[in-house]
Design an enzyme around this catalytic site. Structure first.
Site, PDB file in Angstrom:
ATOM      1  N   GLY A 154      -9.950  -2.921  -8.295  1.00  0.00           N
ATOM      2  CA  GLY A 154     -11.160  -3.215  -7.533  1.00  0.00           C
ATOM      3  C   GLY A 154     -12.406  -2.768  -8.262  1.00  0.00           C
ATOM      4  O   GLY A 154     -13.384  -2.352  -7.640  1.00  0.00           O
ATOM      5  N   GLY A 211     -18.870  -2.420  -5.955  1.00  0.00           N
ATOM      6  CA  GLY A 211     -18.852  -1.217  -5.135  1.00  0.00           C
ATOM      7  C   GLY A 211     -18.539   0.054  -5.894  1.00  0.00           C
ATOM      8  O   GLY A 211     -18.942   0.236  -7.052  1.00  0.00           O
ATOM      9  N   GLY A 264     -15.739   0.985  -7.040  1.00  0.00           N
ATOM     10  CA  GLY A 264     -14.885   0.699  -8.186  1.00  0.00           C
ATOM     11  C   GLY A 264     -15.687   0.398  -9.441  1.00  0.00           C
ATOM     12  O   GLY A 264     -15.369   0.886 -10.530  1.00  0.00           O
ATOM     13  N   SER A 276      -9.238   7.974   2.730  1.00  0.00           N
ATOM     14  CA  SER A 276     -10.383   7.985   3.649  1.00  0.00           C
ATOM     15  C   SER A 276     -10.199   9.093   4.672  1.00  0.00           C
ATOM     16  O   SER A 276      -9.063   9.500   4.988  1.00  0.00           O
ATOM     17  CB  SER A 276     -10.498   6.638   4.363  1.00  0.00           C
ATOM     18  N   TYR A 283      -6.045   0.413   9.504  1.00  0.00           N
ATOM     19  CA  TYR A 283      -6.746   0.925   8.324  1.00  0.00           C
ATOM     20  C   TYR A 283      -6.458   2.407   8.140  1.00  0.00           C
ATOM     21  O   TYR A 283      -6.146   2.860   7.023  1.00  0.00           O
ATOM     22  CB  TYR A 283      -8.248   0.697   8.473  1.00  0.00           C
TER      23      TYR A 283
END
Length: 340
Positions: A56, A60, A62, A183, A213
């Site tokens: 990724g 962003g 990444g 997260s 998530y």
């Protein structure tokens, strides 16, 4: 004599004004505290001669991660499902490091993961840093051709399989590092073996998609710790991290699946302004785990703001973690010779 008193409603006006003012001060204090407490990479380590993969990495956090690694002289392989040529050109123009490669990796396809890993193993002499950064907030009720819930596959199953397939190259390049971007919502999950691949047919709502998530992010921590245990004797470390509430498009993309674009826009413009991190701030902990000499040999740990942080309670039970690991092996159809 006439005595004039202040209007009876004045005290309510004063109360309303106080309520309006003090929350503003609280938010300003929160903003200052967030900026002062945000982790910063202190290491000056040069990465010339090292190779890193950033999943990724075309946008962003990444992209910022790939950029910061490249600025230290690292050979960076950007692995993304989209064309990363613009990201590559921008990194080269900003760092003068031309040792940047781009490769296609679609985490919604286990076949794509296997193809990518086969290519890396055939063309790369070493792999010093593997950063499992790619992720999504929600994919709604979508399931992939592999029969896996899309959110779980992108965030957990894909990186889980990829790390297994690159384990030998990581061992060969030791000391090497594996990093899983998790997260804070990993602390709010209801993960179980039964819902690891979330059952089909569940009604879609904000609470349930948030749980899926959160489950995928707890699975990241469990995977990081599992690789830490299994690769420790080979000089490969594996850790996980929470990057912070970063101001990226992931919130808006997720909101589209539950019809809450307006609410998400409000959250992004208000809450993220006061509490959120910039993309550059959000990449700091990842870079810290990738380069810091202080972390040599440190494995199976969880980090916030470049500091060690307690792992989510869901990752404390060894039997539960082993059950999730074994279930993940089956769901990604890991071959016997690929198991660690």
């Amino acid at each position: 004599m006439i005595v004039y008193s202040y209007p009876f409603y004045l005290k309510y006006i004063i109360f309303a004004v106080a309520l309006a003012i003090f929350p503003v001060f609280a938010l300003i204090f929160l903003k200052i505290f967030q900026k002062l407490s945000a982790g910063r990479v202190r290491s000056l380590v040069c990465l010339t001669g090292k190779t890193a993969i950033v999943t990724g990495g075309s946008s962003g956090v990444g992209f910022e991660t790939a950029l910061l690694l490249a600025s230290r002289g690292c050979r960076v392989i950007i692995a993304d499902r989209t064309d990363s040529s613009k990201a590559k050109s921008k990194i080269i123009s900003l760092t003068n490091n031309t040792n940047i490669e781009t490769k296609l990796l679609n985490l919604t396809s286990l076949q794509s993961v296997r193809k990518f890993a086969k290519d890396i193993n055939a063309t790369e002499d070493r792999l010093d840093i593997l950063i499992n950064n790619a992720g999504v907030g929600s994919q709604g009720n979508k399931y992939t051709d592999d029969g896996l819930h899309a959110t779980m596959q992108i965030n957990h199953f894909g990186p889980f399989l990829l790390t297994h397939l690159l384990a030998d190259l990581l061992k060969k390049s030791a000391p090497s590092r594996v990093i899983f971007v998790s997260s804070a919502l990993a602390f709010c999950s209801n993960l179980s073996v039964e819902n690891l691949n979330y059952p089909k047919g569940h009604p879609l709502n904000l609470f349930r998609t948030s749980l899926i998530y959160a489950n995928s992010k707890l699975a990241n921590v469990i995977a990081a710790n599992g690789f830490a245990q299994r690769l420790k004797g080979f000089g490969v470390t594996s850790n996980s991290l929470h990057p912070g509430m970063v101001n990226t498009d992931i919130f808006m993309k997720s909101a589209k699946f539950v019809g809450l674009e307006t609410v998400a826009s409000l959250v992004r413009s208000v809450i993220l302004f006061f509490y959120g991190k910039s993309i550059e701030e959000g990449a700091q902990t990842t870079i810290h785990l990738a380069v810091s000499n202080q972390l040599k040999g440190v494995t199976g740990r969880h980090f916030w703001d470049c500091r060690m942080f307690p792992a989510p309670p869901g990752a404390w039970n060894e039997k539960f973690c082993n059950d999730i690991w074994e279930a993940s092996e089956k769901l990604v159809e890991l071959k016997m010779e690929e198991k660690l």
